[in-house]
Design a protein around this motif. Structure first.
Motif, PDB file in Angstrom:
ATOM      1  N   GLY A  26       0.807  -1.205   0.000  1.00 28.68           N
ATOM      2  CA  GLY A  26       0.000   0.000   0.000  1.00 28.68           C
ATOM      3  C   GLY A  26       0.843   1.258   0.000  1.00 28.68           C
ATOM      4  N   GLY A  27       0.159   2.388  -0.141  1.00 28.26           N
ATOM      5  CA  GLY A  27       0.847   3.677  -0.150  1.00 28.26           C
ATOM      6  C   GLY A  27       0.858   4.331   1.214  1.00 28.26           C
ATOM      7  N   ASP A  28       1.055   3.545   2.260  1.00 26.31           N
ATOM      8  CA  ASP A  28       1.039   4.050   3.620  1.00 26.31           C
ATOM      9  C   ASP A  28       2.438   4.002   4.227  1.00 26.31           C
ATOM     10  OD1 ASP A  28       1.259   1.315   3.706  1.00 26.31           O
ATOM     11  OD2 ASP A  28      -0.581   0.960   4.832  1.00 26.31           O
ATOM     12  N   ALA A  29       2.545   4.382   5.498  1.00 25.05           N
ATOM     13  CA  ALA A  29       3.849   4.383   6.161  1.00 25.05           C
ATOM     14  C   ALA A  29       4.430   2.972   6.240  1.00 25.05           C
ATOM     15  CB  ALA A  29       3.705   4.970   7.568  1.00 25.05           C
ATOM     16  N   ALA A  30       3.555   1.978   6.418  1.00 32.24           N
ATOM     17  CA  ALA A  30       4.039   0.603   6.453  1.00 32.24           C
ATOM     18  C   ALA A  30       4.657   0.207   5.116  1.00 32.24           C
ATOM     19  CB  ALA A  30       2.882  -0.344   6.806  1.00 32.24           C
ATOM     20  N   GLY A  31       4.077   0.700   4.030  1.00 32.70           N
ATOM     21  CA  GLY A  31       4.629   0.415   2.713  1.00 32.70           C
ATOM     22  C   GLY A  31       6.014   1.023   2.543  1.00 32.70           C
ATOM     23  N   GLU A  32       6.215   2.221   3.075  1.00 32.60           N
ATOM     24  CA  GLU A  32       7.540   2.850   3.018  1.00 32.60           C
ATOM     25  C   GLU A  32       8.552   2.050   3.828  1.00 32.60           C
ATOM     26  OE1 GLU A  32       7.069   6.849   4.312  1.00 32.60           O
ATOM     27  OE2 GLU A  32       5.751   7.430   2.645  1.00 32.60           O
ATOM     28  N   THR A  33       8.109   1.496   4.957  1.00 36.37           N
ATOM     29  CA  THR A  33       8.992   0.662   5.781  1.00 36.37           C
ATOM     30  C   THR A  33       9.401  -0.589   5.024  1.00 36.37           C
ATOM     31  OG1 THR A  33       7.949   1.469   7.817  1.00 36.37           O
ATOM     32  CG2 THR A  33       9.175  -0.614   7.955  1.00 36.37           C
ATOM     33  N   VAL A  34       8.444  -1.196   4.319  1.00 38.94           N
ATOM     34  CA  VAL A  34       8.739  -2.388   3.516  1.00 38.94           C
ATOM     35  C   VAL A  34       9.734  -2.049   2.404  1.00 38.94           C
ATOM     36  CG1 VAL A  34       7.761  -4.063   1.895  1.00 38.94           C
ATOM     37  CG2 VAL A  34       6.549  -3.527   4.027  1.00 38.94           C
ATOM     38  N   ALA A  35       9.519  -0.940   1.725  1.00 43.05           N
ATOM     39  CA  ALA A  35      10.419  -0.539   0.634  1.00 43.05           C
ATOM     40  C   ALA A  35      11.841  -0.334   1.144  1.00 43.05           C
ATOM     41  CB  ALA A  35       9.899   0.744  -0.020  1.00 43.05           C
ATOM     42  N   SER A  36      11.989   0.286   2.310  1.00 41.92           N
ATOM     43  CA  SER A  36      13.312   0.514   2.883  1.00 41.92           C
ATOM     44  C   SER A  36      14.003  -0.805   3.226  1.00 41.92           C
ATOM     45  CB  SER A  36      13.208   1.381   4.138  1.00 41.92           C
ATOM     46  OG  SER A  36      12.724   2.675   3.838  1.00 41.92           O
ATOM     47  N   ALA A  37      13.226  -1.764   3.753  1.00 42.17           N
ATOM     48  CA  ALA A  37      13.809  -3.054   4.113  1.00 42.17           C
ATOM     49  C   ALA A  37      14.288  -3.818   2.888  1.00 42.17           C
ATOM     50  CB  ALA A  37      12.778  -3.884   4.889  1.00 42.17           C
ATOM     51  N   ILE A  38      13.533  -3.743   1.804  1.00 39.32           N
ATOM     52  CA  ILE A  38      13.945  -4.408   0.559  1.00 39.32           C
ATOM     53  C   ILE A  38      15.247  -3.802   0.057  1.00 39.32           C
ATOM     54  CG2 ILE A  38      13.312  -4.824  -1.846  1.00 39.32           C
ATOM     55  CD1 ILE A  38      10.366  -4.818  -0.931  1.00 39.32           C
ATOM     56  N   ASP A  39      15.332  -2.478   0.088  1.00 35.93           N
ATOM     57  CA  ASP A  39      16.537  -1.789  -0.370  1.00 35.93           C
ATOM     58  C   ASP A  39      17.739  -2.126   0.509  1.00 35.93           C
ATOM     59  OD1 ASP A  39      17.876   0.349  -2.043  1.00 35.93           O
ATOM     60  OD2 ASP A  39      18.055   1.270  -0.063  1.00 35.93           O
ATOM     61  N   GLU A  40      17.531  -2.126   1.828  1.00 37.37           N
ATOM     62  CA  GLU A  40      18.630  -2.411   2.756  1.00 37.37           C
ATOM     63  C   GLU A  40      19.146  -3.847   2.615  1.00 37.37           C
ATOM     64  OE1 GLU A  40      17.041  -1.502   6.558  1.00 37.37           O
ATOM     65  OE2 GLU A  40      16.972   0.672   6.196  1.00 37.37           O
ATOM     66  N   ALA A  41      18.273  -4.740   2.161  1.00 39.35           N
ATOM     67  CA  ALA A  41      18.687  -6.131   1.981  1.00 39.35           C
ATOM     68  C   ALA A  41      19.462  -6.342   0.682  1.00 39.35           C
ATOM     69  CB  ALA A  41      17.456  -7.040   1.997  1.00 39.35           C
ATOM     70  N   GLY A  42      19.566  -5.297  -0.142  1.00 35.44           N
ATOM     71  CA  GLY A  42      20.287  -5.426  -1.413  1.00 35.44           C
ATOM     72  C   GLY A  42      19.495  -6.154  -2.472  1.00 35.44           C
ATOM     73  N   ILE A  43      18.179  -6.063  -2.397  1.00 41.20           N
ATOM     74  CA  ILE A  43      17.289  -6.753  -3.332  1.00 41.20           C
ATOM     75  C   ILE A  43      16.667  -5.729  -4.274  1.00 41.20           C
ATOM     76  CG2 ILE A  43      15.152  -8.096  -3.505  1.00 41.20           C
ATOM     77  CD1 ILE A  43      15.844  -9.207  -0.687  1.00 41.20           C
ATOM     78  N   ALA A  44      16.648  -6.016  -5.569  1.00 37.72           N
ATOM     79  CA  ALA A  44      16.009  -5.130  -6.544  1.00 37.72           C
ATOM     80  C   ALA A  44      14.494  -5.202  -6.361  1.00 37.72           C
ATOM     81  CB  ALA A  44      16.392  -5.544  -7.960  1.00 37.72           C
ATOM     82  N   ASP A  45      13.867  -4.032  -6.232  1.00 39.63           N
ATOM     83  CA  ASP A  45      12.437  -3.956  -5.911  1.00 39.63           C
ATOM     84  C   ASP A  45      11.621  -3.716  -7.182  1.00 39.63           C
ATOM     85  OD1 ASP A  45      10.021  -3.755  -4.675  1.00 39.63           O
ATOM     86  OD2 ASP A  45      10.469  -1.917  -3.576  1.00 39.63           O
ATOM     87  N   LEU A  46      10.836  -4.717  -7.587  1.00 39.29           N
ATOM     88  CA  LEU A  46       9.973  -4.609  -8.764  1.00 39.29           C
ATOM     89  C   LEU A  46       8.508  -4.533  -8.360  1.00 39.29           C
ATOM     90  CD1 LEU A  46      11.663  -7.378 -10.975  1.00 39.29           C
ATOM     91  CD2 LEU A  46      12.264  -4.958 -10.795  1.00 39.29           C
ATOM     92  N   SER A  47       8.242  -4.195  -7.119  1.00 42.40           N
ATOM     93  CA  SER A  47       6.886  -4.259  -6.563  1.00 42.40           C
ATOM     94  C   SER A  47       5.997  -3.128  -7.072  1.00 42.40           C
ATOM     95  CB  SER A  47       6.953  -4.197  -5.030  1.00 42.40           C
ATOM     96  OG  SER A  47       7.777  -5.218  -4.524  1.00 42.40           O
ATOM     97  N   ALA A  48       4.685  -3.380  -7.036  1.00 41.58           N
ATOM     98  CA  ALA A  48       3.684  -2.375  -7.369  1.00 41.58           C
ATOM     99  C   ALA A  48       3.143  -1.761  -6.083  1.00 41.58           C
ATOM    100  CB  ALA A  48       2.546  -3.011  -8.167  1.00 41.58           C
ATOM    101  N   VAL A  49       2.892  -0.447  -6.113  1.00 40.41           N
ATOM    102  CA  VAL A  49       2.382   0.277  -4.948  1.00 40.41           C
ATOM    103  C   VAL A  49       0.974   0.790  -5.259  1.00 40.41           C
ATOM    104  CG1 VAL A  49       2.728   2.223  -3.392  1.00 40.41           C
ATOM    105  CG2 VAL A  49       4.718   0.975  -4.291  1.00 40.41           C
ATOM    106  N   PHE A  50       0.024   0.473  -4.383  1.00 43.13           N
ATOM    107  CA  PHE A  50      -1.353   0.934  -4.529  1.00 43.13           C
ATOM    108  C   PHE A  50      -1.597   2.003  -3.467  1.00 43.13           C
ATOM    109  CE2 PHE A  50      -1.100  -3.126  -6.506  1.00 43.13           C
ATOM    110  CZ  PHE A  50      -2.008  -3.087  -7.559  1.00 43.13           C
ATOM    111  N   LEU A  51      -1.623   3.256  -3.908  1.00 46.19           N
ATOM    112  CA  LEU A  51      -1.639   4.384  -2.981  1.00 46.19           C
ATOM    113  C   LEU A  51      -2.873   4.408  -2.083  1.00 46.19           C
ATOM    114  CD1 LEU A  51      -0.293   7.194  -5.342  1.00 46.19           C
ATOM    115  CD2 LEU A  51       0.971   5.849  -3.654  1.00 46.19           C
ATOM    116  N   ASP A  52      -3.976   3.836  -2.545  1.00 54.33           N
ATOM    117  CA  ASP A  52      -5.218   3.891  -1.762  1.00 54.33           C
ATOM    118  C   ASP A  52      -5.462   2.624  -0.953  1.00 54.33           C
ATOM    119  OD1 ASP A  52      -5.591   2.308  -3.995  1.00 54.33           O
ATOM    120  OD2 ASP A  52      -7.683   2.905  -4.293  1.00 54.33           O
TER     121      ASP A  52
END
Length: 272
Positions: free
Chosen positions: A64-90
């Motif tokens: 989702g497009g919430d704060a939890a989604g930003e936390t998930v995105a940061s964790a993927i980046d910190e793990a050195g994994i390429a992020d191809l995920s889709a984000v649904f803002l609503d």
């Protein structure tokens, strides 16, 4: 210089909450304990274990497009994994909450995973997903069958287990596979036959969460490095033991500590 193999994972990456009861669990009552929050998900946990074993990785998930989604995105980046995920803002980012007892055993799990059911079928048909699949050396897919489906038994179409289940899966033309059942021997099969690995007793039990994910990740990483299934699965069992001994869903380890754990895992034995 040779490049490392590349694996594409399709599945969950979401907020994981684990609450552990401090003393004896009392049903239908207030229980003192500690709550921890991290980013988890079966595929994401397995993928982090794979990266720790020297494999390049990318992840296709939804959030989702919430704060939890930003936390998930940061964790993927910190793990050195390429992020191809889709984000649904609503939408709200999925989450999983597990309550475990003082011995590390699961009491109950609560899954708020509606976005996966809604969005994943469409996302894996996108051109971006098809391109990533075509470029990957291997695919790790989170099937996430309900417990009642008995996972491998669902493929076999029968309520069977053990050697009978292996026989039915092989009849369905599966050439290799692994079946786990908690602390029971890990059962595997390949073109040479059926084998089992007896998991060593953990030196301590901190949290059983993520043990299966660690087994999957380390086994897949070893397969991508060219090891045969029987040797690769020993590495998976070692990683699972480290996960059980760690309070973290994805255990931290050095080459030395992993080697010590691997030395405790017996060689595969033939199942007659």
């Amino acid at each position: 210089m040779p490049t490392s193999p590349n694996i594409l994972a399709l599945g969950g990456a979401h907020i994981d909450r684990r609450g552990q009861v401090s003393g004896p669990y009392v049903p239908a009552a207030s229980n003192p304990g500690i709550m921890r929050e991290d980013v988890g998900g079966g595929v994401f946990n397995a993928l982090r274990s794979i990266v720790k074993r020297g494999v390049s990785a990318s992840l296709l998930s939804v959030r989702g497009g919430d704060a939890a989604g930003e936390t998930v995105a940061s964790a993927i980046d910190e793990a050195g994994i390429a992020d191809l995920s889709a984000v649904f803002l609503d939408r709200t980012t999925p989450s999983y909450t597990a309550l475990i007892d003082s011995e590390g055993e699961l009491i109950v799990g609560f899954a708020d995973m509606g976005l996966y059911d809604l969005a994943f079928p469409k996302q894996i048909r996108r051109a971006k997903a098809r391109e990533a699949i075509a470029e990957a050396d291997a695919i790790l897919c989170d099937a996430n069958l309900p417990t009642a489906a008995r996972e491998a038994a669902a493929l076999a179409g029968a309520d069977i287990s053990g050697r009978d289940l292996v026989g039915e899966l092989r009849r369905l033309s599966l050439t290799a596979g692994v079946i786990t059942a908690g602390s029971a021997p890990v059962l595997g099969f390949d073109q040479s036959g059926v084998f089992a690995i007896d998991p060593p007793s953990p030196r301590r039990v901190a949290d059983v969460t993520g043990a299966g994910d660690a087994l999957t990740g380390a086994t897949v990483a070893a397969l991508l490095r060219g090891l045969p299934l029987r040797k690769a699965l020993r590495e998976g069992v070692a990683a699972a033991m480290l996960a059980i001994e760690s309070a973290e869903a994805v255990p931290s380890f050095t080459a030395g500590s992993f080697g010590q754990a691997l030395a405790l895992v017996p060689e595969a034995r033939v199942v007659a």
